[in-house]
Design an enzyme around this catalytic site. Structure first.
Site, short mmCIF file in Angstrom:
data_model
loop_
_atom_site.label_atom_id
_atom_site.label_comp_id
_atom_site.label_asym_id
_atom_site.label_seq_id
_atom_site.Cartn_x
_atom_site.Cartn_y
_atom_site.Cartn_z
N GLN B 129 -10.13 -3.70 -6.85
CA GLN B 129 -9.10 -4.41 -6.77
C GLN B 129 -9.30 -5.28 -5.60
OE1 GLN B 129 -6.41 -2.98 -3.58
NE2 GLN B 129 -4.81 -2.22 -5.26
N SER B 132 -6.76 -7.87 -0.65
CA SER B 132 -6.91 -7.96 0.67
C SER B 132 -7.89 -9.14 0.89
CB SER B 132 -7.18 -6.98 1.61
OG SER B 132 -6.19 -5.90 1.49
N SER B 164 -13.31 -1.17 -2.42
CA SER B 164 -13.85 0.01 -2.64
C SER B 164 -14.56 -0.48 -3.97
CB SER B 164 -13.06 1.18 -2.88
OG SER B 164 -12.24 0.98 -1.76
N GLU B 247 0.28 3.05 -8.96
CA GLU B 247 -0.65 3.74 -8.26
C GLU B 247 0.09 5.28 -7.57
OE1 GLU B 247 -1.64 2.17 -4.43
OE2 GLU B 247 -3.59 3.08 -4.77
N GLU B 391 2.40 -0.08 11.54
CA GLU B 391 3.49 -0.87 12.31
C GLU B 391 4.26 -1.31 11.27
OE1 GLU B 391 0.37 -0.96 13.24
OE2 GLU B 391 0.47 -0.24 15.36
#
Lengths: 378, 422
Positions: B129, B132, B164, B247, B391
């Site tokens: 994937q 990010s 990953s 997911e 957060e």
């Protein structure tokens, strides 16, 4: 299976919530405390007549409805949300649990269950003594001279007796020649002196009960300490459910405040310092709810119930305490005033932490119970 | 992408009623187990048989690994397949099985599904994937990798991170910016990228434990045919959100075990080193145990209460509490170990045989296996960052569970190009 909610659970919750929020909101608990009137007898009658709440935990053969622990937990949760302090916990939970244990060996216990089920009697459980701890193995109150019909004379001092000044009857754990036994004492008998305690918790009244050669009756020939231990497990689960109700209400009120209170031109809940503390409060409530209700779904008397009770007692009490403290912080100055309800929740949380053997002891027993081989610490 | 919305992931089955479709799926599962006993059949052959019988994703259409059954039937099918010793496909190809497959099916062409789904399921082709970026972590929608249309292709340049299996993957799910003049959520498009194509460079990213679980992926004018676009141009964010929901439901699973996971690791240490017990540590252990159990029960409760409904904001509670518990539990373990915690098991390349995170330690005083607590301690620092920082999760819980107002935002409605980054 755990966490499988039925329409009966939901209907019961709705009915109890309606009754408690209309007839016993927190304002009412506050007013009762201020007036020194600790027992709303009309509400008690309505609970019995309209909803049969006192009969929920009483087995059918003794005139109750034989509800499940989950049913009773739902009731306690709704009572926790309004900080109800009436005799329900003392009579319909603690006393009923003791009497359920004793009923097979004492007809009087079964009869009394029937009176409780119809809302006809309030009964306080008197166990703790000088140390104020739930420590059934160390009681020093004596019950002497059981006659053939079980009549005894009791002498000793009981502390932190919930609803002790107002209850019609007292269930007293006392020492006899044969060991610890549960005895029934009329609250107005000669030799019984009852004093309200000035408590940290304003909404759950307790009393000191002095017994000076007071007449009573032994309820059967069962080991009173073993009975007390089993009662503690069930009561811990139900107290945890009450704590969940109180904690959830605290979160609801705090979130409402954070949404309406504005500083720097914005609702304070939009600031992450406030929002994140509130998120943690909500997480704690959900975890407490899971622990309390998992235990409530276990079979009475099972090892799983005992384990669940220890987890619930270890987690839920602290969860309510922390949530109540956070509530005051997030309300700012108004949360420190007498008029605001925040302190009432904190007081309840603090009292609860000491009931039924405090949470520190619950943790000690938890590790011993789950992993007996892990006990050995010098 | 004319077929994007005509291929639905549910209800394209035989037209029979749900009960019959369920019975058919269960029969098919029993037949596969009988004809290809998983304990004596090569893994690939077993997976091929499952796919061809429509047991890969029972709610997918026939011919694409499914039977057009209700999604809830998968659990019963998996019980038969895995109960007989079959592998858990999710763990063989997590990005592929859990995220790529439903996204390709729902948002890609029929041809693309036919090309990609079978090799994905039988693990001929692994997936990764590419979401990010160094400049887009919590603010994923602010990502900067650019995809520009040139003829019938997209040309992609940028850098992705925390990927990953990038070094093993044949295909990637890629989110890239196709219109920098739109506000950030609206300028994104979703693609399937060939990891073996030119312009794709994978570099291992060494993490603080010394290992490299993840990669950086550098894209330099990598090319993607327009037929590998999933969803419409500019709809990438919406597609990504459905991917993430899939997911979650893929991971689902059964009830958890008391005293497992990180707290189980701590209990094993406690049991193996009675010489290190102190009352203070004992009090901490039991507090952690109660908390871990309440967290575990909360996961069970949400699964049962939720049933077939999609997860709500409360789903964030498990991630939040699990991550923080892991950290505290492994901190506890190092405190138990005392001076022994000063040692580390090694910084060499990771042992290829070590697939779990519970082996490889230096051993207890009696030579018994002891887990690699130093590594677990360090690894757990990522738990509160990966997959949504604590957060961000607290923001989600505050805003969606409690209804608190959002923070003041400075990028709403602004073209992505004009939002300061860095």
């Amino acid at each position: 299976m755990e966490f499988t909610w039925t329409s009966e659970h939901r209907d019961l919750r709705v009915a109890v919530r309606r009754l408690m929020t209309t007839r016993a909101p927190v304002d009412r608990a506050r007013a009762l405390a201020a007036d020194g009137v600790r027992h709303d007898t009309e509400l008690w009658a309505t609970m019995a007549e309209q909803l049969g709440l006192q009969a929920l935990d009483v087995p059918e053969e003794h005139g109750g409805v034989g509800g499940s622990l989950v049913d009773v937990a739902v009731v306690l949760e709704e009572m926790g949300a309004v900080l109800h302090g009436g005799p329900f916990l003392s009579t319909a939970v603690l006393a009923v649990e003791v009497l359920r244990e004793l009923a097979p060996v004492a007809d009087a216990a079964g009869d009394l269950l029937g009176r409780i089920a119809e809302g006809g009697a309030t009964v306080a459980v008197a166990l703790a003594e000088d140390g104020r701890a739930w420590s059934p193995g160390t009681v020093r109150t004596t019950a002497t001279g059981p006659t053939s019909d079980g009549a005894v004379r009791l002498t000793g001092t009981k502390q932190l007796v919930l609803d002790g000044a107002d209850a019609d009857l007292l269930l007293v754990l006392a020492r006899t020649d044969a060991g610890a036994r549960w005895c029934l004492v009329d609250g107005t008998a000669d030799g019984v002196t009852r004093e309200r305690q000035e408590g940290l918790d304003l909404t759950r009244p307790s009393a000191t009960v002095r017994l000076a050669d007071a007449p009573g009756q032994v309820l059967g020939d069962l080991d009173g300490v073993a009975v007390a231990d089993r009662v503690r497990s069930v009561a811990s689960v139900l107290l945890a459910a009450e704590q969940v109700g109180a904690a959830a209400e605290v979160v609801r009120r705090t979130a409402e405040h954070a949404t309406t209170r504005r500083q720097f031109g914005r609702p304070v809940g939009s600031f992450q310092g406030v929002k994140h503390r509130l998120a943690d409060m909500a997480v704690r409530v959900e975890m407490a709810r899971s622990a309390a209700y998992w235990a409530a779904f276990q079979e009475r008397g099972s090892a799983d119930l005992e384990l669940g009770a220890l987890v619930a007692r270890s987690y839920c009490s602290d969860a309510l305490l922390q949530t109540a403290k956070d509530c005051i912080q997030l309300h700012g100055g108004i949360g420190f005033t007498w008029e605001h309800d925040a302190h009432l929740f904190l007081r309840r949380a603090r009292l609860d932490a000491t009931l039924l053997g405090d949470t520190r002891h619950a943790r000690e027993r938890l590790l011993a119970h789950t992993h007996p081989d892990l006990q050995g610490v010098s | 992408m004319s077929t994007a919305t005509t291929t639905s992931s549910t209800g394209t089955g035989t037209g029979s009623d749900p009960g019959a479709r369920r019975a058919r799926a269960l029969d098919a599962a029993r037949a596969v187990v009988a004809s290809h006993p998983p304990t004596s059949t090569p893994r690939r052959a077993f997976l091929e048989a499952c796919f061809d019988a429509g047991l890969a994703w029972v709610h997918f259409p026939e011919g694409l690994g499914g039977l057009g059954a209700e999604p809830g039937v998968q659990a019963a099918v998996d019980e038969i397949l895995q109960g007989a010793g079959g592998p858990i496909p999710f763990w063989l190809n997590p990005m592929g099985y859990g995220m790529a497959a439903p996204t390709v099916l729902d948002h890609g062409s029929a041809e693309l599904s036919e090309r990609l789904l079978r090799p994905l399921y039988v693990c001929d082709e692994l997936w990764c994937q590419l979401f990010s970026e160094p400049g887009a972590g919590s603010d994923l929608a602010g990502l900067a990798t650019r995809a520009e249309k040139v003829g019938d292709e997209w040309v992609v340049s940028g850098q992705k991170v925390w990927t990953s299996s990038a070094h093993l993957a044949r295909w990637a799910l890629l989110l890239a910016r196709t219109d920098p003049d739109q506000p950030k959520h609206r300028g994104l498009t979703y693609f399937v990228l060939d990891m073996h194509g030119p312009g794709v460079e994978v570099r291992p990213l060494r993490q603080m434990t010394g290992e490299a679980e993840f990669n950086e992926v550098h894209l330099t004018e990598a090319r993607i045919p327009d037929s590998h676009r999933l969803g419409e141009v500019g709809e990438g964010w919406r597609v990504a959100m459905t991917t993430l929901m899939n997911e979650r439901s893929a991971i689902g699973g059964g009830s958890s075990v008391r005293g497992s996971g990180s707290i189980g690791s701590a209990l094993r240490l406690w049991r193996s080193r009675p010489d290190l017990h102190t009352p203070e540590l004992r009090a901490r252990l039991v507090e952690l145990f109660a908390r871990a159990d309440a967290a575990r029960l909360t996961g069970d409760r949400f699964r049962i209460e939720q049933g077939d409904r999609p997860a709500g904001a409360e789903g964030s509670i498990g991630k939040l509490t699990g991550a923080e518990l892991n950290q505290e539990v492994y901190e506890f373990c190092l405190d138990v170990l005392g001076p022994d915690a000063a040692l580390y098991s090694g910084y060499g390349p990771p042992d290829e045989t070590d697939e779990t995170d519970e082996t490889g330690g230096p051993g207890g005083p009696g030579g018994e296996p002891v887990e690699d607590y130093g590594r677990l301690f360090l690894r757990s620092r990522a738990n509160t960052i990966e997959g949504g920082t604590s957060e961000v999760l607290r923001n989600i819980l505050g805003e969606r569970l409690l209804g608190l107002p959002g923070d003041v935002r400075v990028d709403t409605g602004k073209p992505w190009r004009e939002v300061p980054r860095g």
